[in-house]
Motif scaffolding. Structure first.
Motif, PDB file in Angstrom:
ATOM      1  N   GLU A  99      -2.586   3.532  12.607  1.00  0.00           N
ATOM      2  CA  GLU A  99      -1.841   4.603  13.277  1.00  0.00           C
ATOM      3  C   GLU A  99      -0.934   5.345  12.298  1.00  0.00           C
ATOM      4  N   SER A 100      -0.254   4.611  11.425  1.00  0.00           N
ATOM      5  CA  SER A 100       0.625   5.262  10.453  1.00  0.00           C
ATOM      6  C   SER A 100      -0.149   6.137   9.478  1.00  0.00           C
ATOM      7  N   PHE A 101      -1.306   5.649   9.019  1.00  0.00           N
ATOM      8  CA  PHE A 101      -2.107   6.449   8.096  1.00  0.00           C
ATOM      9  C   PHE A 101      -2.687   7.679   8.786  1.00  0.00           C
ATOM     10  N   THR A 102      -3.103   7.531  10.016  1.00  0.00           N
ATOM     11  CA  THR A 102      -3.711   8.645  10.735  1.00  0.00           C
ATOM     12  C   THR A 102      -2.688   9.732  11.036  1.00  0.00           C
ATOM     13  N   PHE A 103      -1.469   9.328  11.349  1.00  0.00           N
ATOM     14  CA  PHE A 103      -0.402  10.295  11.646  1.00  0.00           C
ATOM     15  C   PHE A 103       0.600  10.369  10.498  1.00  0.00           C
ATOM     16  N   ILE A 104       0.123  10.254   9.280  1.00  0.00           N
ATOM     17  CA  ILE A 104       0.979  10.171   8.096  1.00  0.00           C
ATOM     18  C   ILE A 104       1.877  11.391   7.924  1.00  0.00           C
ATOM     19  N   SER A 105       1.446  12.545   8.422  1.00  0.00           N
ATOM     20  CA  SER A 105       2.262  13.753   8.263  1.00  0.00           C
ATOM     21  C   SER A 105       3.537  13.703   9.107  1.00  0.00           C
ATOM     22  N   GLU A 106       3.579  12.841  10.105  1.00  0.00           N
ATOM     23  CA  GLU A 106       4.748  12.763  10.983  1.00  0.00           C
ATOM     24  C   GLU A 106       5.906  11.980  10.367  1.00  0.00           C
ATOM     25  N   ALA A 107       5.609  10.877   9.701  1.00  0.00           N
ATOM     26  CA  ALA A 107       6.701  10.046   9.171  1.00  0.00           C
ATOM     27  C   ALA A 107       6.295   9.238   7.951  1.00  0.00           C
ATOM     28  N   GLY A 108       5.202   9.601   7.317  1.00  0.00           N
ATOM     29  CA  GLY A 108       4.729   8.787   6.208  1.00  0.00           C
ATOM     30  C   GLY A 108       4.327   7.412   6.728  1.00  0.00           C
ATOM     31  N   ILE A 109       4.489   6.415   5.895  1.00  0.00           N
ATOM     32  CA  ILE A 109       4.347   5.027   6.348  1.00  0.00           C
ATOM     33  C   ILE A 109       5.784   4.532   6.488  1.00  0.00           C
ATOM     34  N   PRO A 110       6.302   4.464   7.718  1.00  0.00           N
ATOM     35  CA  PRO A 110       7.708   4.076   7.899  1.00  0.00           C
ATOM     36  C   PRO A 110       8.001   2.691   7.297  1.00  0.00           C
ATOM     37  N   ASP A 111       9.217   2.529   6.819  1.00  0.00           N
ATOM     38  CA  ASP A 111       9.617   1.256   6.209  1.00  0.00           C
ATOM     39  C   ASP A 111       9.366   0.079   7.132  1.00  0.00           C
ATOM     40  N   GLU A 112       9.658   0.252   8.431  1.00  0.00           N
ATOM     41  CA  GLU A 112       9.478  -0.873   9.359  1.00  0.00           C
ATOM     42  C   GLU A 112       8.006  -1.250   9.499  1.00  0.00           C
ATOM     43  N   VAL A 113       7.115  -0.277   9.444  1.00  0.00           N
ATOM     44  CA  VAL A 113       5.679  -0.568   9.494  1.00  0.00           C
ATOM     45  C   VAL A 113       5.257  -1.235   8.185  1.00  0.00           C
ATOM     46  N   TYR A 114       5.663  -0.667   7.076  1.00  0.00           N
ATOM     47  CA  TYR A 114       5.324  -1.226   5.772  1.00  0.00           C
ATOM     48  C   TYR A 114       5.795  -2.674   5.660  1.00  0.00           C
ATOM     49  N   ASP A 115       7.036  -2.929   6.058  1.00  0.00           N
ATOM     50  CA  ASP A 115       7.592  -4.281   5.977  1.00  0.00           C
ATOM     51  C   ASP A 115       6.893  -5.233   6.935  1.00  0.00           C
ATOM     52  N   HIS A 116       6.645  -4.787   8.153  1.00  0.00           N
ATOM     53  CA  HIS A 116       5.984  -5.638   9.148  1.00  0.00           C
ATOM     54  C   HIS A 116       4.559  -5.983   8.707  1.00  0.00           C
ATOM     55  N   VAL A 117       3.793  -4.963   8.347  1.00  0.00           N
ATOM     56  CA  VAL A 117       2.412  -5.168   7.928  1.00  0.00           C
ATOM     57  C   VAL A 117       2.370  -5.997   6.648  1.00  0.00           C
ATOM     58  N   GLY A 118       3.291  -5.714   5.713  1.00  0.00           N
ATOM     59  CA  GLY A 118       3.345  -6.463   4.458  1.00  0.00           C
ATOM     60  C   GLY A 118       3.729  -7.925   4.642  1.00  0.00           C
ATOM     61  N   GLY A 119       4.370  -8.230   5.755  1.00  0.00           N
ATOM     62  CA  GLY A 119       4.702  -9.624   6.057  1.00  0.00           C
ATOM     63  C   GLY A 119       3.533 -10.392   6.636  1.00  0.00           C
ATOM     64  N   ILE A 120       2.480  -9.690   7.006  1.00  0.00           N
ATOM     65  CA  ILE A 120       1.310 -10.327   7.624  1.00  0.00           C
ATOM     66  C   ILE A 120       0.096 -10.263   6.703  1.00  0.00           C
ATOM     67  N   LEU A 121      -0.123  -9.105   6.093  1.00  0.00           N
ATOM     68  CA  LEU A 121      -1.275  -8.910   5.220  1.00  0.00           C
ATOM     69  C   LEU A 121      -0.867  -9.099   3.764  1.00  0.00           C
ATOM     70  N   SER A 122      -1.799  -9.572   2.961  1.00  0.00           N
ATOM     71  CA  SER A 122      -1.540  -9.658   1.526  1.00  0.00           C
ATOM     72  C   SER A 122      -1.541  -8.251   0.935  1.00  0.00           C
ATOM     73  N   GLU A 123      -1.035  -8.129  -0.264  1.00  0.00           N
ATOM     74  CA  GLU A 123      -1.052  -6.830  -0.936  1.00  0.00           C
ATOM     75  C   GLU A 123      -2.486  -6.328  -1.094  1.00  0.00           C
ATOM     76  N   GLN A 124      -3.393  -7.217  -1.447  1.00  0.00           N
ATOM     77  CA  GLN A 124      -4.797  -6.838  -1.622  1.00  0.00           C
ATOM     78  C   GLN A 124      -5.396  -6.355  -0.301  1.00  0.00           C
ATOM     79  N   GLU A 125      -5.066  -7.008   0.802  1.00  0.00           N
ATOM     80  CA  GLU A 125      -5.550  -6.555   2.117  1.00  0.00           C
ATOM     81  C   GLU A 125      -4.949  -5.206   2.482  1.00  0.00           C
ATOM     82  N   TYR A 126      -3.661  -5.034   2.224  1.00  0.00           N
ATOM     83  CA  TYR A 126      -2.985  -3.763   2.503  1.00  0.00           C
ATOM     84  C   TYR A 126      -3.638  -2.621   1.731  1.00  0.00           C
TER      85      TYR A 126
END
Length: 158
Positions: A99-126
């Motif tokens: 969702e963040s990538f698809t609507f990237i023009s609205e808010a980029g990748i918000p810090d809360e999404v980046y942090d949340h996703v980064g806490g679940i996925l590895s850097e390589q998966e991200y």
């Protein structure tokens, strides 16, 4: 939607389309190397295509999801994933990233999404999922701009 003829970008500039196809193939290889299986890959590609309104790409990736063994119930739940219990924590993180990538023009990748996703996925998966999303968003734009047709299926087809 009008039935007028549109420029078919893949036919009009095949070298550019082949470059995009090459990017998609590389993104798929990165995903496989990162341990992103077909189920997770198709879930995010379907969702980005749904969000963009690209029925052409939705059909392609639903077909691929079915071929990979995904059931109709799971596919039907993708659009309503936040309220569905059929997705794992990892899949939910990937859908949020889609969702963040698809609507990237609205808010980029918000810090809360980046942090949340980064806490679940590895850097390589991200990274791998990010390249898949860059690729599908580009394909969506090509298909939507050209109004690629999605005719009804024959009764004998899935």
């Amino acid at each position: 939607m009008s039935e007028e003829e549109r420029v078919h970008l893949s036919r009009s500039a095949p070298q550019a389309y082949q470059a995009l196809a090459g990017l998609s193939k590389t993104a798929g290889l990165l995903a496989a190397e990162a341990g992103i299986g077909p189920r997770l890959k198709e879930i995010v590609l379907i969702h980005a295509s749904q969000l963009n309104g690209c029925s052409y790409c939705v059909r392609i990736h639903v077909d691929r999801a079915v071929a990979a063994g995904m059931d109709a119930d799971t596919i039907a739940q993708i659009a309503a994933w936040r309220d569905s219990g059929v997705f794992s924590e990892r899949e939910r993180a990937a859908l949020e990233l889609a969702e963040s990538f698809t609507f990237i023009s609205e808010a980029g990748i918000p810090d809360e999404v980046y942090d949340h996703v980064g806490g679940i996925l590895s850097e390589q998966e991200y990274v791998a999922l990010s390249w898949l999303l860059v690729s599908i968003n580009a394909f969506n734009r090509v298909a939507i701009a050209g109004r690629y047709p999605v005719p009804p299926r024959e009764a004998s087809q899935p």
